[in-house]
Structures are given as structure tokens and as C-alpha cells.
Scaffold this motif. Structure first.
Motif, PDB file in Angstrom:
ATOM      1  N   LYS A 136       0.829  -1.193   0.000  1.00  0.00           N
ATOM      2  CA  LYS A 136       0.000   0.000   0.000  1.00  0.00           C
ATOM      3  C   LYS A 136       0.872   1.256   0.000  1.00  0.00           C
ATOM      4  N   LEU A 137       1.921   1.253   0.815  1.00  0.00           N
ATOM      5  CA  LEU A 137       2.801   2.416   0.862  1.00  0.00           C
ATOM      6  C   LEU A 137       3.483   2.634  -0.468  1.00  0.00           C
ATOM      7  N   SER A 138       3.975   1.563  -1.103  1.00  0.00           N
ATOM      8  CA  SER A 138       4.655   1.735  -2.380  1.00  0.00           C
ATOM      9  C   SER A 138       3.678   2.183  -3.464  1.00  0.00           C
ATOM     10  N   THR A 139       2.432   1.711  -3.381  1.00  0.00           N
ATOM     11  CA  THR A 139       1.420   2.132  -4.342  1.00  0.00           C
ATOM     12  C   THR A 139       1.123   3.616  -4.186  1.00  0.00           C
ATOM     13  N   SER A 140       0.902   4.067  -2.953  1.00  0.00           N
ATOM     14  CA  SER A 140       0.612   5.486  -2.763  1.00  0.00           C
ATOM     15  C   SER A 140       1.825   6.331  -3.141  1.00  0.00           C
ATOM     16  N   SER A 141       3.024   5.848  -2.873  1.00  0.00           N
ATOM     17  CA  SER A 141       4.233   6.568  -3.267  1.00  0.00           C
ATOM     18  C   SER A 141       4.282   6.738  -4.780  1.00  0.00           C
ATOM     19  N   PHE A 142       3.908   5.697  -5.497  1.00  0.00           N
ATOM     20  CA  PHE A 142       3.910   5.754  -6.956  1.00  0.00           C
ATOM     21  C   PHE A 142       2.965   6.842  -7.447  1.00  0.00           C
ATOM     22  N   TYR A 143       1.718   6.815  -6.968  1.00  0.00           N
ATOM     23  CA  TYR A 143       0.733   7.799  -7.399  1.00  0.00           C
ATOM     24  C   TYR A 143       1.156   9.220  -7.025  1.00  0.00           C
ATOM     25  N   ILE A 144       1.648   9.391  -5.808  1.00  0.00           N
ATOM     26  CA  ILE A 144       2.059  10.722  -5.348  1.00  0.00           C
ATOM     27  C   ILE A 144       3.210  11.244  -6.186  1.00  0.00           C
ATOM     28  N   GLN A 145       4.236  10.414  -6.388  1.00  0.00           N
ATOM     29  CA  GLN A 145       5.407  10.856  -7.153  1.00  0.00           C
ATOM     30  C   GLN A 145       5.017  11.192  -8.592  1.00  0.00           C
ATOM     31  N   LEU A 146       4.223  10.321  -9.208  1.00  0.00           N
ATOM     32  CA  LEU A 146       3.782  10.560 -10.580  1.00  0.00           C
ATOM     33  C   LEU A 146       2.978  11.846 -10.673  1.00  0.00           C
ATOM     34  N   GLU A 153       2.331  17.456 -12.347  1.00  0.00           N
ATOM     35  CA  GLU A 153       1.925  18.797 -11.919  1.00  0.00           C
ATOM     36  C   GLU A 153       3.051  19.822 -12.047  1.00  0.00           C
ATOM     37  N   ASP A 154       4.285  19.367 -12.031  1.00  0.00           N
ATOM     38  CA  ASP A 154       5.438  20.269 -12.092  1.00  0.00           C
ATOM     39  C   ASP A 154       5.498  20.934 -13.471  1.00  0.00           C
ATOM     40  N   ARG A 155       5.246  22.213 -13.501  1.00  0.00           N
ATOM     41  CA  ARG A 155       5.198  22.952 -14.776  1.00  0.00           C
ATOM     42  C   ARG A 155       6.544  22.946 -15.498  1.00  0.00           C
ATOM     43  N   SER A 156       7.637  22.785 -14.763  1.00  0.00           N
ATOM     44  CA  SER A 156       8.958  22.794 -15.410  1.00  0.00           C
ATOM     45  C   SER A 156       9.201  21.544 -16.259  1.00  0.00           C
ATOM     46  N   SER A 157       8.392  20.512 -16.061  1.00  0.00           N
ATOM     47  CA  SER A 157       8.564  19.288 -16.855  1.00  0.00           C
ATOM     48  C   SER A 157       7.520  19.150 -17.965  1.00  0.00           C
ATOM     49  N   ASP A 158       6.759  20.212 -18.233  1.00  0.00           N
ATOM     50  CA  ASP A 158       5.685  20.150 -19.235  1.00  0.00           C
ATOM     51  C   ASP A 158       6.161  19.771 -20.635  1.00  0.00           C
ATOM     52  N   GLN A 159       7.398  20.070 -20.991  1.00  0.00           N
ATOM     53  CA  GLN A 159       7.915  19.687 -22.301  1.00  0.00           C
ATOM     54  C   GLN A 159       8.178  18.181 -22.379  1.00  0.00           C
ATOM     55  N   ILE A 160       8.264  17.543 -21.207  1.00  0.00           N
ATOM     56  CA  ILE A 160       8.552  16.106 -21.143  1.00  0.00           C
ATOM     57  C   ILE A 160       7.291  15.302 -20.843  1.00  0.00           C
ATOM     58  N   ILE A 161       6.564  15.734 -19.817  1.00  0.00           N
ATOM     59  CA  ILE A 161       5.373  15.021 -19.361  1.00  0.00           C
ATOM     60  C   ILE A 161       4.396  16.045 -18.786  1.00  0.00           C
ATOM     61  N   SER A 162       3.128  15.935 -19.176  1.00  0.00           N
ATOM     62  CA  SER A 162       2.126  16.879 -18.679  1.00  0.00           C
ATOM     63  C   SER A 162       0.735  16.263 -18.795  1.00  0.00           C
ATOM     64  N   ILE A 172      13.868  12.340 -15.817  1.00  0.00           N
ATOM     65  CA  ILE A 172      12.884  12.001 -14.785  1.00  0.00           C
ATOM     66  C   ILE A 172      13.112  10.610 -14.207  1.00  0.00           C
ATOM     67  N   LEU A 173      13.159   9.590 -15.067  1.00  0.00           N
ATOM     68  CA  LEU A 173      13.326   8.232 -14.538  1.00  0.00           C
ATOM     69  C   LEU A 173      14.664   8.063 -13.827  1.00  0.00           C
ATOM     70  N   SER A 174      15.683   8.776 -14.275  1.00  0.00           N
ATOM     71  CA  SER A 174      16.979   8.668 -13.600  1.00  0.00           C
ATOM     72  C   SER A 174      16.916   9.214 -12.172  1.00  0.00           C
ATOM     73  N   ASP A 184      -9.354   7.037 -12.041  1.00  0.00           N
ATOM     74  CA  ASP A 184      -9.272   7.647 -10.714  1.00  0.00           C
ATOM     75  C   ASP A 184      -8.064   8.569 -10.539  1.00  0.00           C
ATOM     76  N   PHE A 185      -7.346   8.844 -11.603  1.00  0.00           N
ATOM     77  CA  PHE A 185      -6.151   9.692 -11.533  1.00  0.00           C
ATOM     78  C   PHE A 185      -6.398  10.892 -12.421  1.00  0.00           C
ATOM     79  N   SER A 186      -6.611  12.071 -11.817  1.00  0.00           N
ATOM     80  CA  SER A 186      -6.943  13.247 -12.627  1.00  0.00           C
ATOM     81  C   SER A 186      -6.327  14.507 -12.049  1.00  0.00           C
ATOM     82  N   ARG A 187      -6.432  15.568 -12.814  1.00  0.00           N
ATOM     83  CA  ARG A 187      -5.889  16.850 -12.365  1.00  0.00           C
ATOM     84  C   ARG A 187      -6.947  17.717 -11.692  1.00  0.00           C
ATOM     85  N   SER A 188      -8.014  17.117 -11.272  1.00  0.00           N
ATOM     86  CA  SER A 188      -9.101  17.870 -10.641  1.00  0.00           C
ATOM     87  C   SER A 188      -8.671  18.408  -9.268  1.00  0.00           C
TER      88      SER A 188
END
Length: 140
Positions: free
Chosen positions: A4-14, A19-28, A49-51, A89-93
Motif C-alpha cells: 500500500k505504501l509503495s502504491t501510494s508513493s507511486f501515485y504521489i510521485q507521478l 503537476e510540475d510545470r517545469s517538466s511540461d515539455q517532457i510530461i504533462s 525524470i526516470l533517472s 481515478d487519476f486526474s488533475r481535478s
């Protein structure tokens, strides 16, 4: 519980990366769907990012995609060199932002509680060693 902790960590980190505007050219977030995000630059995703976040997101693109799928994300058709992933269940709302903030806050609280428990154990150990030293130094 560890899962459960690793799952929530995954969602939070992703979520934080998307959400980080500085990475919009890579992922948004997708412009057409609130429940999906787009990887615009696969090469930069790997190098920038993956590194940095390999322990949570995966060491390479294959692991990253496998983790996304294992967490319920689906691949959406996109142009060459781009990938889009959606999850109901994963959105920018605003509700999701609150959920992510709450989950992050709970992680911090758990971490603080672990540190407090470790400090208590250390204090008890020091007290025990002090008593043991006092007994050893008694010459009756």
C-alpha cells in the motif's frame, strides 16, 4: 501494508511530476482529457525524470510502463514518440489535488512518528546503558 505504501508513493510521485510545470515539455496533463497525461519526450523522460525517481517509477521506460499498467493505467493512442496514459481515478481535478496533498501529509506524519519512536528507543537504550554502567562501577 508495504504494498500500500509503495502504491501510494507511486501515485504521489507521478502526480507531483505531472503537476510540475517545469517538466511540461517532457510530461504533462492531456489537454483533451482530465484523466490522462502525455509523455511528450521519451528520451528526456528517461534521462531527466526516470533517472531521478527510478526507485518509485522504474529504472527505464519498460519498467515505467509496466508499473503504470500494474497501477491501472491504460495506454491511449498517440503520435510517434509520444505516449498517453489514462486512469479513471487519476486526474488533475481539485479533488485529486486535495487527495494527493492529504496522502503526502499522511506520509510525512508516519515518517515523523517513526522518527519519534526511534528517538524514544534510543533514549531508553542510553538510559539502560547508563544504569548498567553505574551497576558495574559499584564496588560493594
Amino acid at each position: 501494508m508495504v504494498r500500500k505504501l509503495s502504491t501510494s508513493s507511486f501515485y504521489i510521485q507521478l502526480y507531483q511530476i505531472i503537476e510540475d510545470r517545469s517538466s511540461d515539455q517532457i510530461i504533462s496533463w492531456s489537454k483533451s482529457n482530465n484523466n490522462s497525461f502525455v509523455v511528450w519526450d521519451l528520451k528526456k523522460l528517461r534521462s531527466d525524470i526516470l533517472s531521478k525517481y527510478s526507485s518509485v517509477l522504474g529504472r527505464n521506460l519498460t519498467e515505467f510502463i509496466a508499473k503504470l499498467r500494474s497501477h491501472g493505467f491504460k495506454t491511449v493512442a498517440k503520435g510517434p514518440g509520444e505516449l498517453e496514459f489514462s486512469h479513471d481515478d487519476f486526474s488533475r481535478s481539485p479533488v485529486m489535488k486535495k487527495m494527493m496533498a492529504k496522502a503526502l501529509s499522511e506520509r510525512i506524519e508516519r515518517f515523523d512518528a517513526q522518527i519519534k519512536a526511534l528517538k524514544c528507543r534510543l533514549k531508553a537504550k542510553k538510559a539502560s546503558l547508563k544504569v548498567e554502567t553505574l551497576f558495574q562501577n559499584l564496588s560493594i
